[in-house]
Write a protein that holds these residues in place. Structure first.
Motif, PDB file in Angstrom:
ATOM      1  N   UNK A   1       5.506 -34.225  40.399  1.00  0.00           N
ATOM      2  CA  UNK A   1       5.496 -32.786  40.236  1.00  0.00           C
ATOM      3  C   UNK A   1       4.521 -32.416  39.119  1.00  0.00           C
ATOM      4  N   UNK A   2       3.735 -31.401  39.369  1.00  0.00           N
ATOM      5  CA  UNK A   2       2.801 -30.891  38.361  1.00  0.00           C
ATOM      6  C   UNK A   2       3.188 -29.459  38.043  1.00  0.00           C
ATOM      7  N   UNK A   3       3.227 -29.159  36.745  1.00  0.00           N
ATOM      8  CA  UNK A   3       3.583 -27.801  36.347  1.00  0.00           C
ATOM      9  C   UNK A   3       2.906 -27.445  35.029  1.00  0.00           C
ATOM     10  N   UNK A   4       2.903 -26.158  34.738  1.00  0.00           N
ATOM     11  CA  UNK A   4       2.345 -25.660  33.492  1.00  0.00           C
ATOM     12  C   UNK A   4       3.305 -25.961  32.343  1.00  0.00           C
ATOM     13  N   UNK A   5       2.748 -26.325  31.208  1.00  0.00           N
ATOM     14  CA  UNK A   5       3.572 -26.589  30.026  1.00  0.00           C
ATOM     15  C   UNK A   5       4.144 -25.292  29.469  1.00  0.00           C
ATOM     16  N   UNK A   6       5.328 -25.401  28.904  1.00  0.00           N
ATOM     17  CA  UNK A   6       5.989 -24.288  28.235  1.00  0.00           C
ATOM     18  C   UNK A   6       6.282 -24.709  26.805  1.00  0.00           C
ATOM     19  N   UNK A   7       6.530 -23.745  25.940  1.00  0.00           N
ATOM     20  CA  UNK A   7       6.773 -24.059  24.529  1.00  0.00           C
ATOM     21  C   UNK A   7       7.920 -25.059  24.356  1.00  0.00           C
ATOM     22  N   UNK A   8       8.913 -24.986  25.207  1.00  0.00           N
ATOM     23  CA  UNK A   8      10.051 -25.911  25.103  1.00  0.00           C
ATOM     24  C   UNK A   8       9.639 -27.366  25.367  1.00  0.00           C
ATOM     25  N   UNK A   9       8.445 -27.578  25.926  1.00  0.00           N
ATOM     26  CA  UNK A   9       7.944 -28.917  26.228  1.00  0.00           C
ATOM     27  C   UNK A   9       7.234 -29.569  25.049  1.00  0.00           C
ATOM     28  N   UNK A  10       7.098 -28.882  23.940  1.00  0.00           N
ATOM     29  CA  UNK A  10       6.255 -29.345  22.836  1.00  0.00           C
ATOM     30  C   UNK A  10       6.608 -30.755  22.365  1.00  0.00           C
ATOM     31  N   UNK A  11       7.875 -31.022  22.133  1.00  0.00           N
ATOM     32  CA  UNK A  11       8.264 -32.341  21.616  1.00  0.00           C
ATOM     33  C   UNK A  11       7.941 -33.449  22.617  1.00  0.00           C
ATOM     34  N   UNK A  12       8.258 -33.214  23.884  1.00  0.00           N
ATOM     35  CA  UNK A  12       7.973 -34.220  24.919  1.00  0.00           C
ATOM     36  C   UNK A  12       6.477 -34.387  25.135  1.00  0.00           C
ATOM     37  N   UNK A  13       5.704 -33.302  25.055  1.00  0.00           N
ATOM     38  CA  UNK A  13       4.253 -33.391  25.198  1.00  0.00           C
ATOM     39  C   UNK A  13       3.662 -34.209  24.045  1.00  0.00           C
ATOM     40  N   UNK A  14       4.128 -33.949  22.846  1.00  0.00           N
ATOM     41  CA  UNK A  14       3.670 -34.704  21.675  1.00  0.00           C
ATOM     42  C   UNK A  14       3.944 -36.196  21.867  1.00  0.00           C
ATOM     43  N   UNK A  15       5.101 -36.535  22.389  1.00  0.00           N
ATOM     44  CA  UNK A  15       5.455 -37.931  22.655  1.00  0.00           C
ATOM     45  C   UNK A  15       4.566 -38.526  23.745  1.00  0.00           C
ATOM     46  N   UNK A  16       4.294 -37.765  24.810  1.00  0.00           N
ATOM     47  CA  UNK A  16       3.410 -38.233  25.879  1.00  0.00           C
ATOM     48  C   UNK A  16       2.032 -38.582  25.322  1.00  0.00           C
ATOM     49  N   UNK A  17       1.485 -37.706  24.489  1.00  0.00           N
ATOM     50  CA  UNK A  17       0.159 -37.954  23.918  1.00  0.00           C
ATOM     51  C   UNK A  17       0.189 -39.212  23.053  1.00  0.00           C
ATOM     52  N   UNK A  18       1.225 -39.381  22.257  1.00  0.00           N
ATOM     53  CA  UNK A  18       1.338 -40.589  21.419  1.00  0.00           C
ATOM     54  C   UNK A  18       1.411 -41.846  22.291  1.00  0.00           C
ATOM     55  N   UNK A  19       2.144 -41.777  23.398  1.00  0.00           N
ATOM     56  CA  UNK A  19       2.248 -42.927  24.300  1.00  0.00           C
ATOM     57  C   UNK A  19       0.899 -43.232  24.947  1.00  0.00           C
ATOM     58  N   UNK A  20       0.176 -42.205  25.383  1.00  0.00           N
ATOM     59  CA  UNK A  20      -1.142 -42.402  25.985  1.00  0.00           C
ATOM     60  C   UNK A  20      -2.106 -43.018  24.979  1.00  0.00           C
ATOM     61  N   UNK A  21      -2.093 -42.515  23.750  1.00  0.00           N
ATOM     62  CA  UNK A  21      -2.996 -43.037  22.723  1.00  0.00           C
ATOM     63  C   UNK A  21      -2.663 -44.476  22.344  1.00  0.00           C
ATOM     64  N   UNK A  22      -1.410 -44.873  22.513  1.00  0.00           N
ATOM     65  CA  UNK A  22      -1.018 -46.257  22.220  1.00  0.00           C
ATOM     66  C   UNK A  22      -1.428 -47.213  23.329  1.00  0.00           C
ATOM     67  N   UNK A  23      -1.683 -46.700  24.520  1.00  0.00           N
ATOM     68  CA  UNK A  23      -1.989 -47.550  25.678  1.00  0.00           C
ATOM     69  C   UNK A  23      -3.458 -47.913  25.828  1.00  0.00           C
ATOM     70  N   UNK A  24      -4.357 -47.174  25.171  1.00  0.00           N
ATOM     71  CA  UNK A  24      -5.779 -47.387  25.432  1.00  0.00           C
ATOM     72  C   UNK A  24      -6.624 -47.084  24.202  1.00  0.00           C
ATOM     73  N   UNK A  25      -7.808 -47.648  24.173  1.00  0.00           N
ATOM     74  CA  UNK A  25      -8.794 -47.323  23.144  1.00  0.00           C
ATOM     75  C   UNK A  25      -9.821 -46.323  23.659  1.00  0.00           C
ATOM     76  N   UNK A  26      -9.606 -45.756  24.840  1.00  0.00           N
ATOM     77  CA  UNK A  26     -10.581 -44.861  25.444  1.00  0.00           C
ATOM     78  C   UNK A  26     -10.312 -43.385  25.185  1.00  0.00           C
ATOM     79  N   UNK A  27      -9.429 -43.062  24.259  1.00  0.00           N
ATOM     80  CA  UNK A  27      -9.157 -41.669  23.911  1.00  0.00           C
ATOM     81  C   UNK A  27      -9.713 -41.367  22.522  1.00  0.00           C
ATOM     82  N   UNK A  28      -9.839 -40.099  22.191  1.00  0.00           N
ATOM     83  CA  UNK A  28     -10.390 -39.695  20.903  1.00  0.00           C
ATOM     84  C   UNK A  28      -9.577 -40.258  19.744  1.00  0.00           C
ATOM     85  N   UNK A  29      -8.262 -40.251  19.879  1.00  0.00           N
ATOM     86  CA  UNK A  29      -7.383 -40.803  18.846  1.00  0.00           C
ATOM     87  C   UNK A  29      -6.782 -42.111  19.347  1.00  0.00           C
TER      88      UNK A  29
END
Length: 164
Positions: free
Chosen positions: A1-29
């Motif tokens: 499922x794909x959907x637009x982010x809402x403010x209530x998603x902030x904590x989970x989105x922050x965690x997703x980004x941290x997980x993505x950045x931990x998986x690869x060296x191909x991101x900015x951070x």
């Protein structure tokens, strides 16, 4: 499922980004390099929901969030038709159509919002991502030399874009 982010998603989105950045060296951070507050994440989500040429899309399956595309639209009259993409998909779903679905969704959204140019940068060493973008019609417009430092090594980036 794909959907637009809402403010209530902030904590989970922050965690997703941290997980993505931990998986690869191909991101900015890289792992643990990004230091942003929950308020800053909420601000990004709010900006994307209020700015007519911006959007933050999330992909989710039965195991949780697995990817995103953040669309940052131009703000000047001369570049409002342009949007920059920032994206990431978790390794567990790579090659399973999640990124294809996100990019299809982004293009539909962009056309509906008067955006005719999508652009992004990608490390030249990230050949899998480069092939993916090319498969979706993005072309290399140039190379930014030595723009990133990853593990003490200078990395180049391709500038890629697609005209819708």
């Amino acid at each position: 499922m794909i959907r637009e982010a809402e403010e209530k998603d902030a904590e989970r989105y922050k965690l997703l980004i941290a997980e993505l950045e931990a998986e690869t060296d191909f991101l900015l951070y890289g792992r643990g390099e990004r230091s942003w507050t929950l308020d800053r994440v909420k601000g990004l989500i709010q900006h994307c929901s209020e700015h007519p040429a911006s959007q933050l899309l999330l992909s989710e399956d039965e195991h949780g969030w697995n990817g995103h595309v953040t669309v940052l639209g131009g703000t000047a009259p001369r570049n409002r038709h342009t949007a920059r993409l920032v994206t990431g998909v978790k390794k567990r779903v790579q090659g399973k159509g999640v990124a294809d679905a996100l990019f299809h969704h982004v293009e539909t959204w962009a056309r509906d919002h008067g955006i005719s140019r999508l652009e992004l940068t990608v490390m030249t060493a990230n050949t899998r991502a480069v092939r993916f973008y090319e498969k979706h019609g993005y072309i290399k417009e140039g190379t930014k030399q030595g723009t990133l430092m990853v593990d003490g090594q200078l990395m180049d980036e391709y500038m890629m874009a697609k005209i819708l």
